[in-house]
Design a protein around this motif. Sequence first.
Motif, PDB file in Angstrom:
ATOM      1  N   ARG A  19      53.746  14.678  23.210  1.00 33.83           N
ATOM      2  CA  ARG A  19      54.094  15.033  24.591  1.00 33.83           C
ATOM      3  C   ARG A  19      54.002  16.544  24.719  1.00 33.83           C
ATOM      4  N   LEU A  20      53.241  17.017  25.698  1.00 33.85           N
ATOM      5  CA  LEU A  20      53.064  18.462  25.869  1.00 33.85           C
ATOM      6  C   LEU A  20      54.368  19.104  26.301  1.00 33.85           C
ATOM      7  N   ASP A  21      54.842  20.020  25.463  1.00 33.06           N
ATOM      8  CA  ASP A  21      56.099  20.701  25.748  1.00 33.06           C
ATOM      9  C   ASP A  21      55.872  22.139  26.199  1.00 33.06           C
ATOM     10  N   GLU A  22      54.834  22.782  25.658  1.00 29.03           N
ATOM     11  CA  GLU A  22      54.659  24.221  25.880  1.00 29.03           C
ATOM     12  C   GLU A  22      53.189  24.593  25.797  1.00 29.03           C
ATOM     13  N   VAL A  23      52.812  25.598  26.572  1.00 26.93           N
ATOM     14  CA  VAL A  23      51.465  26.163  26.508  1.00 26.93           C
ATOM     15  C   VAL A  23      51.585  27.639  26.148  1.00 26.93           C
ATOM     16  N   GLU A  24      50.864  28.057  25.126  1.00 24.16           N
ATOM     17  CA  GLU A  24      50.846  29.456  24.714  1.00 24.16           C
ATOM     18  C   GLU A  24      49.642  30.136  25.350  1.00 24.16           C
ATOM     19  N   CYS A  25      49.890  31.098  26.221  1.00 24.88           N
ATOM     20  CA  CYS A  25      48.836  31.860  26.885  1.00 24.88           C
ATOM     21  C   CYS A  25      48.553  33.081  26.008  1.00 24.88           C
ATOM     22  N   VAL A  26      47.421  33.107  25.351  1.00 24.55           N
ATOM     23  CA  VAL A  26      47.177  34.141  24.349  1.00 24.55           C
ATOM     24  C   VAL A  26      45.928  34.955  24.680  1.00 24.55           C
ATOM     25  N   ILE A  27      45.929  36.191  24.181  1.00 22.57           N
ATOM     26  CA  ILE A  27      44.801  37.093  24.324  1.00 22.57           C
ATOM     27  C   ILE A  27      44.808  38.009  23.116  1.00 22.57           C
ATOM     28  N   ALA A  28      43.633  38.380  22.618  1.00 24.26           N
ATOM     29  CA  ALA A  28      43.539  39.247  21.447  1.00 24.26           C
ATOM     30  C   ALA A  28      43.616  40.710  21.863  1.00 24.26           C
ATOM     31  N   ASP A  29      44.474  41.492  21.183  1.00 25.97           N
ATOM     32  CA  ASP A  29      44.501  42.929  21.424  1.00 25.97           C
ATOM     33  C   ASP A  29      43.466  43.607  20.519  1.00 25.97           C
ATOM     34  N   LEU A  30      43.462  44.936  20.440  1.00 23.65           N
ATOM     35  CA  LEU A  30      42.437  45.634  19.660  1.00 23.65           C
ATOM     36  C   LEU A  30      42.450  45.252  18.184  1.00 23.65           C
ATOM     37  N   ASP A 107      41.470  43.248  36.035  1.00 26.16           N
ATOM     38  CA  ASP A 107      42.387  44.094  36.790  1.00 26.16           C
ATOM     39  C   ASP A 107      42.726  43.393  38.105  1.00 26.16           C
ATOM     40  N   GLN A 108      43.523  44.038  38.920  1.00 31.24           N
ATOM     41  CA  GLN A 108      44.006  43.369  40.133  1.00 31.24           C
ATOM     42  C   GLN A 108      42.946  43.249  41.224  1.00 31.24           C
ATOM     43  N   LYS A 109      41.772  43.852  40.975  1.00 28.76           N
ATOM     44  CA  LYS A 109      40.640  43.680  41.891  1.00 28.76           C
ATOM     45  C   LYS A 109      39.653  42.638  41.374  1.00 28.76           C
ATOM     46  N   GLY A 110      39.985  42.023  40.237  1.00 32.07           N
ATOM     47  CA  GLY A 110      39.125  40.980  39.682  1.00 32.07           C
ATOM     48  C   GLY A 110      38.039  41.493  38.756  1.00 32.07           C
ATOM     49  N   VAL A 111      38.092  42.773  38.379  1.00 36.04           N
ATOM     50  CA  VAL A 111      37.090  43.348  37.475  1.00 36.04           C
ATOM     51  C   VAL A 111      37.542  43.145  36.034  1.00 36.04           C
ATOM     52  N   PRO A 112      36.652  42.653  35.153  1.00 39.10           N
ATOM     53  CA  PRO A 112      37.048  42.465  33.754  1.00 39.10           C
ATOM     54  C   PRO A 112      37.559  43.768  33.135  1.00 39.10           C
ATOM     55  N   ILE A 113      38.650  43.676  32.367  1.00 43.15           N
ATOM     56  CA  ILE A 113      39.214  44.834  31.679  1.00 43.15           C
ATOM     57  C   ILE A 113      38.249  45.256  30.564  1.00 43.15           C
ATOM     58  N   GLY A 114      37.759  46.499  30.645  1.00 42.27           N
ATOM     59  CA  GLY A 114      36.700  46.940  29.749  1.00 42.27           C
ATOM     60  C   GLY A 114      37.088  47.053  28.297  1.00 42.27           C
ATOM     61  N   CYS A 115      38.396  47.244  28.012  1.00 41.90           N
ATOM     62  CA  CYS A 115      38.808  47.403  26.612  1.00 41.90           C
ATOM     63  C   CYS A 115      39.351  46.115  26.014  1.00 41.90           C
ATOM     64  N   SER A 116      39.267  45.007  26.745  1.00 42.44           N
ATOM     65  CA  SER A 116      39.662  43.714  26.194  1.00 42.44           C
ATOM     66  C   SER A 116      38.577  43.247  25.218  1.00 42.44           C
ATOM     67  N   PRO A 117      38.901  42.978  23.954  1.00 44.69           N
ATOM     68  CA  PRO A 117      37.880  42.640  22.960  1.00 44.69           C
ATOM     69  C   PRO A 117      36.982  41.469  23.350  1.00 44.69           C
ATOM     70  N   ARG A 118      37.556  40.421  23.937  1.00 41.23           N
ATOM     71  CA  ARG A 118      36.720  39.273  24.326  1.00 41.23           C
ATOM     72  C   ARG A 118      35.740  39.680  25.425  1.00 41.23           C
TER      73      ARG A 118
END
Length: 450
Positions: A19-30, A107-118
């Motif tokens: 039973r799904l209890d939790e979702v981990e929202c993840v992103i890789a930092d530098l 960013d808040q204008k919908g532009v991909p964050i340039g320093c995000s590794p993915r």
Amino acid sequence: MSWMDKIPEAARAYLETKRLDEVECVIADLPGIARGKAVPAAKWDKQQQFHLPNSIFFQTITGDWGEAAGEGGFTEPDMILRPDLDTASAAPWAADGTLQVIHDAYDQKGVPIGCSPRNVLKRVVALYEAEGWTPVVAPEMEFYLVGRNVDPAKPIEPMMGRTGRPAAARQAYSMTAVDEYGPVIDDIYEFAEIQGIEIDGITQEGGAGQLEINLRHGDPVKLADEIFYFKRLIREAALKHDCFATFMAKPIEGEPGSAMHVHHSVTDKRGHNIFTGPQGGETDDFFHFIGGLQEYLPSVIAVIAPYVNSYRRYVRDHAAPINLEWGRDNRTTGLRVPVAPPAARRVENRLAGMDCNPYLCIAASLACGYLGMKREIWPDKRYRGDAYEAEDEIPQGLYAALDLFDANADMHTVLGPEFARVYSIVKRAEYNEFLQVISPWEREHLLLNV
């Protein structure tokens, strides 16, 4: 929950038994650390995006910050995190039903964050696609299973095997050595199967407790996602058996370092390998890709060898390359052309350490090959014999590598100017943190002798 129809089959199969209890929202930092938040399943079902401050990309490996916020100052504005449902994966070590989902940062204008590794890796892949090319990679991951170590002043030691003896070194490819930590490997296989990650093989490497896992070749972003997940998976499997898994480039003095070798090929719109010509021979693109690696890899060593410890790997005659020579079926060269049929012709980059961020490492390596093909750079003559007899070509430390990185404007254009700016600031801040630590070697040899 309509979104469940969009997640991979392995994740759906997992939720049939949990039973799904939790979702981990993840992103890789530098550094490649998973940042994010855990969200109750009911809340996840109602939200399509989440927020995190942009400062997560300014953090050093110690948790401090580089002064990389820019002209607006360190105000920590929120980024928009949007889930990539194709990355939904079980967290099989969790007590309750838990999914991990990798998110992309905007960013808040919908532009991909340039320093995000993915995003950096996606940017490089898009440059290939604009040329009608599809990059294909196959990573090899080396790591150590070591005894629990909670004292940073204590040397790292190999884990205890099932025989009650420490894992033995210099037993490369030994099946008996692999059997020593069979229970850990069994859990790695089980976790990977539940997560839908296909392992191509596990072998014992030359170090005490050192293993290598190979993944099937495929899409660069997908494979980077899998490595990102795999590091956590392996650590969790090790912890179940009272040991640690480490991806340090050089964790144990006197033992070989751990690399992340990356195999590269490129296909055209018809799916044909562009490194192979109509008659099965090697093409100009094949040689230009190698030429690009030789020309531009020095400027991204700071990305594929990102820590002061990384440079302890590059030791002559010690299982890691010391230069940018290329050879055929030659494991002493930094760039190796493996034995393969024409359709699978590829180039292996052997320089990266396993301590790298997989998104950034693959992006940097592909960027070098891309520039080589675009600029038709020819490589040096193929090296024959033991490449450890050739001259060193690797920067001797992180600071020198960062100087090369900062000086290469062409590479900044490919990887993204914002990434290049932030990465340099953060890594230099990290290096300055290191300089403030006095090592045991200094205390032993300098305290009373100078």
